[in-house]
Design a protein around this motif. Structure first.
Motif, PDB file in Angstrom:
ATOM      1  N   ILE A   1       0.819  -1.215   0.000  1.00  0.00           N
ATOM      2  CA  ILE A   1       0.000   0.000   0.000  1.00  0.00           C
ATOM      3  C   ILE A   1       0.856   1.270   0.000  1.00  0.00           C
TER       4      ILE A   1
ATOM      5  N   LEU B   1      -2.607   5.297  -5.556  1.00  0.00           N
ATOM      6  CA  LEU B   1      -3.598   5.673  -4.545  1.00  0.00           C
ATOM      7  C   LEU B   1      -3.215   7.051  -4.024  1.00  0.00           C
TER       8      LEU B   1
ATOM      9  N   LEU C   1     -13.162   2.674  -0.552  1.00  0.00           N
ATOM     10  CA  LEU C   1     -12.083   3.654  -0.645  1.00  0.00           C
ATOM     11  C   LEU C   1     -12.622   5.079  -0.505  1.00  0.00           C
TER      12      LEU C   1
ATOM     13  N   GLU D   1      -8.441   6.084  -6.013  1.00  0.00           N
ATOM     14  CA  GLU D   1      -7.603   5.159  -6.774  1.00  0.00           C
ATOM     15  C   GLU D   1      -7.271   5.751  -8.129  1.00  0.00           C
TER      16      GLU D   1
ATOM     17  N   TYR E   1      -5.243  -2.009  -1.689  1.00  0.00           N
ATOM     18  CA  TYR E   1      -5.824  -1.340  -0.530  1.00  0.00           C
ATOM     19  C   TYR E   1      -6.776  -2.280   0.216  1.00  0.00           C
TER      20      TYR E   1
END
Length: 141
Positions: free
Chosen positions: A3, A12, A64, A71, A80
């Protein structure tokens, strides 16, 4: 890739949590699932599978958005969810989300004709339904 690397590479990024975008993403997920069901019934298995993946992608994206993450890559969504939600979502959902991500990529961009069977797209449809249900439950908690 983990991540932190996804954030470092721009796959991200952090933004303000947005419950409205989260709700909209769930609506898109439901629409993609309904489209997949129609395509499955018509025997258009390749497109049914792609829409099953799209349904799962948008359901994942809803998480998210709620968390304040944007994203810039389908892979980033999977990373994620895999790192942050592996204890809250069944492992099979996360594994299959990634497998369908790769299959969708091959269908969309590969040079060989994909041979998606009715059984494969039917399995994807059941998976997408289960994933959407699990995400909705998670978002309600």
């Amino acid at each position: 890739m983990n991540i932190e690397e996804c954030f470092a590479k721009g796959l991200l990024r952090k933004e303000m949590p947005d419950r409205e975008k989260s709700k909209k993403s769930l609506i898109i997920s439901e629409r993609k699932l309904a489209k997949a069901e129609k395509l499955q019934a018509l025997g258009i298995f390749e497109d049914a599978l792609v829409n099953c993946y799209a349904s799962m992608f948008h359901a994942g994206r809803a998480i998210l958005f709620r968390d304040g993450i944007r994203e810039k890559s389908h892979f980033g969504v999977w990373v994620y969810l895999n790192e942050k939600y592996s204890s809250m979502l069944e492992r099979r959902f996360l594994n299959e989300l990634n497998a369908l991500r790769l299959e969708r990529h091959e269908i969309s961009y590969g040079l060989d004709e994909a041979a998606i069977t009715g059984e494969a797209s039917g399995d994807a449809l059941l998976l997408a339904k289960g994933f959407l249900k699990a995400v909705k439950k998670l978002l309600e908690s």
